[in-house]
Design a protein around this motif. Structure first.
Motif, PDB file in Angstrom:
ATOM      1  N   GLU B 287       0.858  -1.182   0.000  1.00 40.39           N
ATOM      2  CA  GLU B 287       0.000   0.000   0.000  1.00 40.39           C
ATOM      3  C   GLU B 287       0.900   1.240   0.000  1.00 40.39           C
ATOM      4  OE1 GLU B 287      -3.395   0.088   0.087  1.00 40.39           O
ATOM      5  OE2 GLU B 287      -3.435  -2.084  -0.143  1.00 40.39           O
ATOM      6  N   PRO B 288       0.465   2.399  -0.440  1.00 37.52           N
ATOM      7  CA  PRO B 288      -0.802   2.609  -1.130  1.00 37.52           C
ATOM      8  C   PRO B 288      -0.672   2.247  -2.594  1.00 37.52           C
ATOM      9  CG  PRO B 288       0.361   4.656  -0.877  1.00 37.52           C
ATOM     10  CD  PRO B 288       1.220   3.615  -0.260  1.00 37.52           C
ATOM     11  N   LEU B 289      -1.722   1.708  -3.158  1.00 37.53           N
ATOM     12  CA  LEU B 289      -1.653   1.268  -4.542  1.00 37.53           C
ATOM     13  C   LEU B 289      -2.006   2.394  -5.495  1.00 37.53           C
ATOM     14  CD1 LEU B 289      -3.402  -2.153  -4.122  1.00 37.53           C
ATOM     15  CD2 LEU B 289      -0.982  -1.709  -4.372  1.00 37.53           C
ATOM     16  N   LEU B 290      -3.064   3.094  -5.181  1.00 41.43           N
ATOM     17  CA  LEU B 290      -3.544   4.092  -6.127  1.00 41.43           C
ATOM     18  C   LEU B 290      -3.209   5.492  -5.652  1.00 41.43           C
ATOM     19  CD1 LEU B 290      -6.874   2.744  -7.488  1.00 41.43           C
ATOM     20  CD2 LEU B 290      -4.798   3.289  -8.731  1.00 41.43           C
ATOM     21  N   LYS B 291      -3.795   6.430  -6.333  1.00 41.87           N
ATOM     22  CA  LYS B 291      -3.535   7.813  -5.980  1.00 41.87           C
ATOM     23  C   LYS B 291      -4.212   8.135  -4.664  1.00 41.87           C
ATOM     24  CE  LYS B 291      -3.088   9.438 -10.672  1.00 41.87           C
ATOM     25  NZ  LYS B 291      -3.443  10.474 -11.601  1.00 41.87           N
ATOM     26  N   ALA B 292      -3.486   7.984  -3.601  1.00 41.80           N
ATOM     27  CA  ALA B 292      -4.067   8.265  -2.298  1.00 41.80           C
ATOM     28  C   ALA B 292      -3.016   8.911  -1.435  1.00 41.80           C
ATOM     29  CB  ALA B 292      -4.562   6.974  -1.657  1.00 41.80           C
ATOM     30  N   GLY B 293      -3.459   9.534  -0.386  1.00 43.79           N
ATOM     31  CA  GLY B 293      -2.516  10.206   0.499  1.00 43.79           C
ATOM     32  C   GLY B 293      -1.999   9.238   1.514  1.00 43.79           C
TER      33      GLY B 293
ATOM     34  N   ARG C  96       6.650   2.358   2.072  1.00 40.98           N
ATOM     35  CA  ARG C  96       6.338   1.427   0.995  1.00 40.98           C
ATOM     36  C   ARG C  96       7.157   0.152   1.179  1.00 40.98           C
ATOM     37  NH1 ARG C  96       3.200   1.772  -2.924  1.00 40.98           N
ATOM     38  NH2 ARG C  96       3.479   0.396  -4.691  1.00 40.98           N
ATOM     39  N   ALA C 187       0.693  13.018  -1.631  1.00 39.11           N
ATOM     40  CA  ALA C 187      -0.718  12.706  -1.775  1.00 39.11           C
ATOM     41  C   ALA C 187      -1.194  13.027  -3.180  1.00 39.11           C
ATOM     42  CB  ALA C 187      -1.530  13.497  -0.770  1.00 39.11           C
ATOM     43  N   THR C 189      -0.688  11.407  -5.992  1.00 39.84           N
ATOM     44  CA  THR C 189       0.037  10.881  -7.145  1.00 39.84           C
ATOM     45  C   THR C 189       0.194   9.382  -6.992  1.00 39.84           C
ATOM     46  OG1 THR C 189       2.164  11.207  -6.105  1.00 39.84           O
ATOM     47  CG2 THR C 189       1.333  12.999  -7.458  1.00 39.84           C
ATOM     48  N   LEU C 190       0.349   8.709  -8.118  1.00 45.17           N
ATOM     49  CA  LEU C 190       0.419   7.254  -8.125  1.00 45.17           C
ATOM     50  C   LEU C 190       1.540   6.759  -7.215  1.00 45.17           C
ATOM     51  CD1 LEU C 190      -0.816   4.775  -9.613  1.00 45.17           C
ATOM     52  CD2 LEU C 190       1.148   4.919 -11.125  1.00 45.17           C
ATOM     53  N   PHE C 191       1.217   5.791  -6.353  1.00 46.25           N
ATOM     54  CA  PHE C 191       2.161   5.223  -5.394  1.00 46.25           C
ATOM     55  C   PHE C 191       2.721   6.280  -4.453  1.00 46.25           C
ATOM     56  CE2 PHE C 191       3.051   2.467  -9.258  1.00 46.25           C
ATOM     57  CZ  PHE C 191       2.089   1.545  -8.924  1.00 46.25           C
TER      58      PHE C 191
END
Lengths: 623, 293, 210
Positions: B287-293, C96, C187, C189-191
């Motif tokens: 995680e995070p996989l998608l556009k998230a904060g 990550r 926040a 943006t992808l990954f």
């Protein structure tokens, strides 16, 4: 059926010039951004920016006058007259929508040379920052933006640099046609190029995109709004490739003069023909891939995201399925130019005309079966590698044919050493190095070390710059007397050739060594042990840029400051385009010519002139 | 060979060209053999590549020299000497010569292809044919050894790429994760290259290994180091801001005993974080996989 | 002829101006001002550079981006010990690669942290690793082998407070070393790795060792 008594007098009178185009484009952009912000799924501005660029382009085209004709036909109004090439010979015609292939050719030439300047400046900045091994001249982020701008700008240019100016101007003249088959498509293929260049340059205001020309996701999905410039700009170039290809194919197939049989077609036309087939089949794949990338970026689909069920291999395959034919889109017209020019200056028939055509078609066909050689180390299924290695190496057979035909034409010739001929010989040398280094890259074990290094970078600069651009220079020195009506100075031309040839090889040959010695592409900081070679390359690159400035100076000088008009046939060439007067009349030929002989019949006893032009006073060919 | 009838006018040219070509080719090939080709000999695979490079250069030299002297010869001997324009002899082509040219280039190409395929089929190539190259999804079934402590003779090492650093996990040593790559000498190694985010490319120059790191993919390469010493690791696929800095010059090929000492130290250091790191797997989707904060 | 000459000259001038502007955009757009050479780095990490306790940048083009403050380009002397104090004001977003929850490359292999625990009580102590899910950012100079995770401000910590992390590391020879963050903290943006993570001046920069 109700037949209207008379056609309505109403017209859609959008003035057809570039200024209204720009005036329309600006509100178009803001309308798109507004819509995108209203309906966009994400809170980033990607949807708005993409719609903005698309709306701006459509509005620009409307402002240039592309909508007049279809709407007038749609509503049954009076159709605006075609821009009549007989009227308006002034400078203004170059800033308007013109359906005259000669005007479009020159519009292309100037546009692309301006783009080339900026692409070249980008290259100089890249080389400047590589003067030091630690990215202290250009910060890392700016450096990769530069890489992206330089590469995509150059791809835009090289896609069109021969087909655009020379293809559009010369194909009707060479096949004895009085116009193109689809002049509106032809005009469209030009008028999307300036918006594409401007949209690409707009990426700098969003901080530049980090992906180079390959645009590999997921990096391209991570990138900022600058990536949208890449997507829309590239899509517009795909539109240009397809529209230009349809027009060229229809023209070459349908509008050849009587007697212009397939075996009398000049080799340059064959080059354009094969490259158009490639453009028609390859560019839609790019458009599809770009559309998927747009969806991924704006509506959160996951075509290319492994974590959500997609795969980045999808993009890699689609992109290179376009990308590899794309590089042959660059080089096939260059092959055509070489095989076209060499017989005229060797004063001999083309040696093995049919074999040469087979060579062009062989390259064209094989180029669709090699794309995975870009993916040898990407983790593709290993059993595929031998096939793509074989197919890639097979391409050297038809490429070898091009060399054979050219060398055979030179054999026991009476070579007239003009500047175009010098550039043709430069092409043979450079493209040979480019081709041979390609074999190193096609072999899987060596590709493991060479892939993604400066070796491959040097390889494709040898084929594109050393190949296509040298052919472009040959074409410019050869055909500009017909196109602009002025001879380029041969003295400056000779200096230009030797300067460019030496500087080019001095720039790019060391890069093979740099690549073998562990320098990957697209890096702003490198092993300090390679600083000496890199500085040598940078200084050579400045000289190379200088040679291009010299060419620009020669062009401007001859075009604007030489008073004496060029002869109609300064090279005493046989082929059809030289038999029309200079400047070329608005309708090219007074009547459609009757072609009675091949274009390269030099030295054949009692060879007839190439065509019966019906009394048009031009220079006689045949020497 | 009646078809290859040589015209009288061609003879002196052909003879001269042949002599120049043979002499220059021999000189060129001898010169080409003097070069030490990267990536040298730190690994079996690297040595193989540098030998292939040498072979390609030896084959390319006569071809290159042949075409160049043809061009130069034409420029010198077939240049027009009169002031007025004269046409050359109207030669329209020569089918036997064309067939011979195509045949020779086909033979060269097929030789290269067969040679390449034979090399690929041998097991000491970085990506041998028939070796599982990747696995996508859990049921890919081609994961080589995705389990800890594989029993084969090959040392299982996973290369984990992320923006912008490579870390390494040793499957045979409890999945210990390290910041540098150490390899024991003379032991076959199976590299499993994967990525946590975007595409990178793991390039160990001196070892002759380059493998793209794709998210969700286990890309398998083989390497057998045969000389101790340090090697460089770089990223070879554009991966964003710090792509140019994604390098590590502290890779080491060491003796088995030194390797054992080193890995024991790594395992000790690793204990403090080992619980938090996911267990060894062919690839990871953190995680995070998608556009998230 | 004179008219043509002046037109050509004007065209050349326009092109040169455009080119200079283009070059300037890349060559001159460099990150913010440098501090003088120092062995003590005092930094602040925030969730939005527009709002910070010590060095807010409300006029920043991206006031809502995460970032290190006051600047991300630092000059330090070669072969010396650098003391770092980081005032960490951002909440946790998790690593990550959890491996980076361990401290690498500092003197003594640890860091000193002042923070608030789960119940909101102030705590202080030396750490060699943190829970990777509790990391807000990392301070990493990969070429020096320095990787320091920065503990995020807990949910129950008093508002407006910060964690203070101090540690020291040794520089090597002169050169330009990049530093970055390994927490995907960008926040939107992808990954979590675009935007500020890929723009020098926010979550990336250089350590100039002289």
């Amino acid at each position: 059926m109700v037949v209207p008594e008379r056609v309505s007098e109403r017209r859609l009178s959008i003035p057809n010039n570039a200024i209204t185009g720009i005036l329309f484009a600006i509100p178009g952009y803001f309308a798109g951004v507004w819509l995108g912000t209203l309906f966009g799924l994400n809170d980033d501005q990607n949807t708005g920016v993409i719609l903005g660029y698309i709306f701006a382009t459509v509005a620009f085209l409307a402002g240039v006058g592309f909508l007049n004709y279809p709407f007038e036909r749609l509503f049954g109004w009076r159709v605006s007259p075609l821009t009549d090439p007989d009227e308006n010979r002034g400078v203004g015609r170059f800033f308007r929508l013109s359906l005259d292939h000669k005007v479009i050719g020159l519009q292309y030439l100037v546009t692309i040379l301006i783009m080339l300047l900026f692409g070249g400046i980008g290259a100089m900045m890249i080389r400047t920052s590589l003067l030091v091994p630690d990215s202290s001249i250009t910060p890392s982020g700016n450096y990769i933006s530069l890489i992206g701008l330089h590469s995509v700008m150059m791809i835009f240019i090289t896609s069109a640099v021969i087909v655009g100016p020379f293809g559009n101007y010369l194909v009707p003249l060479m096949i004895g046609a009085r116009r193109m088959a689809f002049p509106r498509l032809e005009a469209l293929s030009f008028w999307v190029v300036p918006p594409a260049a401007v949209i690409l340059a707009a990426a700098t205001f969003w901080g530049g995109f980090p992906t180079g020309w390959t645009g590999y996701p997921p990096l391209s999905e991570q990138a900022s709004q600058a990536m949208d410039s890449y997507i829309v700009g590239f899509a517009l170039i795909a539109v240009a490739l397809v529209t230009s290809a349809i027009n060229m194919l229809a023209t070459i197939i349908g509008l050849r003069a009587p007697g212009m049989t397939w075996t009398r077609l000049p080799m340059f036309v064959w080059g354009i023909f094969t490259t158009s087939i490639l453009g028609l089949l390859a560019a839609p794949v790019l458009a599809a891939a770009l559309f998927m990338l747009t969806l991924d970026r704006t509506t959160q689909t996951s075509f290319f995201l492994a974590s959500n069920g997609g795969s980045n291999y999808l993009w890699e395959n689609l992109f290179w399925f376009f990308g590899h034919p794309e590089v042959y889109i660059f080089i096939l017209p260059a092959f055509g130019i070489i095989m076209e020019i060499v017989p005229h200056f060797a004063r001999k028939p083309l040696w093995g005309y049919r074999t040469g055509v087979v060579g062009l078609f062989g390259v064209m066909l094989l180029s669709f079966f090699v794309w995975q050689h870009h993916l040898f180390v990407s983790g593709i299924a290993p059993v595929l590698r031998p096939f793509y290695m074989l197919s890639t190496e097979l391409i050297s057979i038809p490429t070898g044919i091009i060399f054979l035909v050219t060398l055979g034409t030179l054999w026991r010739a009476r070579v007239w050493f003009t500047v175009p001929m010098l550039f043709c010989m430069g092409f043979l040398f450079n493209f040979l190095i480019g081709g041979v280094s390609g074999v190193y890259l096609s072999d899987v074990p060596t590709d493991v070390t060479l892939h993604g290094s400066y070796f491959s970078m040097a390889h494709f600069h040898y084929t594109i710059m050393g190949g296509e651009i040298f052919a472009l220079m040959a074409a410019a020195y050869y055909w500009l007397p017909k196109m602009t009506g002025k001879m380029l100075s041969p003295t400056i031309g000779r200096i230009h050739f030797w300067w460019m040839f030496i500087a080019f090889n001095s720039t790019f040959f060391p890069l093979f060594i740099v690549g073998l010695l562990n320098m990957p592409r697209r890096v702003s900081s490198y092993d300090p042990a390679l600083v000496g070679l890199n500085r040598w390359v940078t200084i050579s690159a400045y000289f190379l840029f200088g040679s291009m400035v010299l060419f620009a100076a020669n062009l401007i000088y001859s075009w604007f400051f030489v008073a004496r008009p060029a002869l109609a046939n300064p090279w005493h060439a046989r082929s059809l385009e030289w038999q029309v007067p200079t400047p070329v009349p608005a309708r090219n030929f007074e009547r459609v010519p009757l072609v009675v002989a091949g274009p390269y019949d030099y030295g054949i006893p009692n060879a007839r002139p190439v065509a019966d032009l019906g009394g048009v006073v031009g220079a006689t060919g045949g020497g | 060979m009646g078809v290859f009838r040589i015209e009288e006018a061609d003879r002196p040219h052909l003879l001269r060209l042949l002599i120049i070509w043979v002499v220059l080719s021999i000189v060129g090939i001898l010169a080409a053999l003097q070069i030490h080709y990267p990536p040298y000999d730190q690994s079996v695979q690297g040595l193989d590549q540098s030998r292939t490079l040498a072979l390609l250069t030896v084959l390319a030299t006569p071809v290159f020299i042949g075409v160049v002297i043809m061009v130069l010869y034409s420029a010198i001997y077939f240049r027009r000497t009169t002031t007025e324009l004269v046409d050359g002899p109207p030669m329209l082509g020569n089918t036997p010569v064309q067939i011979a040219w195509i045949a020779i280039s086909a033979v060269l190409v097929l030789f290269l292809a067969v040679f390449g395929i034979v090399t690929l089929a041998s097991s000491n190539v970085a990506q041998a044919v028939g070796t599982p190259g990747r696995s996508i999804g859990q049921s890919g079934g081609q994961t080589g050894s995705g389990t800890i402590g594989g029993t084969g003779p090959e040392l299982q090492v996973q290369v984990v790429a992320q923006q912008w650093y490579f870390t390494y996990r040793y499957a045979d040593y409890g999945g210990v994760e390290t910041t540098h790559l150490y390899l024991p000498v003379d032991r076959p190694v199976e590299l499993h290259v994967t990525s946590l985010d975007i595409i990178h490319s793991f390039w160990a120059y001196q070892l002759g290994v380059k493998a793209d790191a794709n998210p969700g993919v286990d890309n398998i390469f083989h390497v057998t180091a045969q000389k101790t010493g340090s090697f460089q690791v770089r990223c070879a696929e554009l991966c964003g801001l710090w792509h140019g800095h994604m390098a590590d010059s502290e890779g080491q090929v060491v003796s088995q005993s030194e390797f054992d000492t080193w890995i024991a130290q790594q395992q000790k250091d690793y204990e403090v974080i080992s619980k938090a790191v996911p267990s060894y797997a062919p690839f990871y989707f953190p995680e995070p996989l998608l556009k998230a904060g | 002829m004179i008219r043509r000459l002046s037109f050509t000259a004007a065209g050349v001038v326009v092109v040169i101006v455009l080119v200079v502007a283009f070059v300037g955009l890349f060559m001159l757009r460099k990150p913010g001002p440098l501090e003088g050479t120092t062995t003590k780095l005092h930094l602040e990490t925030v969730a939005a550079v527009g709002q910070a306790n010590e060095w807010p940048r409300p006029n920043d083009p991206h006031p809502d981006w995460v970032g290190y403050l006051p600047t991300t380009t630092w000059k330090v002397p070669a072969n010396s010990t650098i003391q770092v104090q980081i005032d960490q004001e951002d909440g946790a977003s998790g690593l990550r690669n959890p491996f980076w929850g361990k401290v690498f490359g500092t003197e003594g292999g640890n860091m000193h942290v002042t923070y608030f625990d789960d119940k909101g009580n102030p705590q202080e102590g030396d750490m060699t690793s943190i829970d990777p899910t509790q990391a807000a950012h990392t301070f990493a100079i990969p070429d020096l082998g320095v990787f320091v995770p920065l503990l995020g401000v807990g949910d129950n910590a008093p508002p407006g407070t910060q964690n203070t992390i101090t540690f020291s590391f040794k520089t090597r020879g002169p050169g330009i070393y990049r530093w970055q963050c390994f927490v995907p903290c960008a926040a939107g943006t992808l990954f979590g790795n675009g935007g500020p993570m890929q723009t020098i001046g926010y979550m990336g920069g250089t350590l100039i060792v002289t």
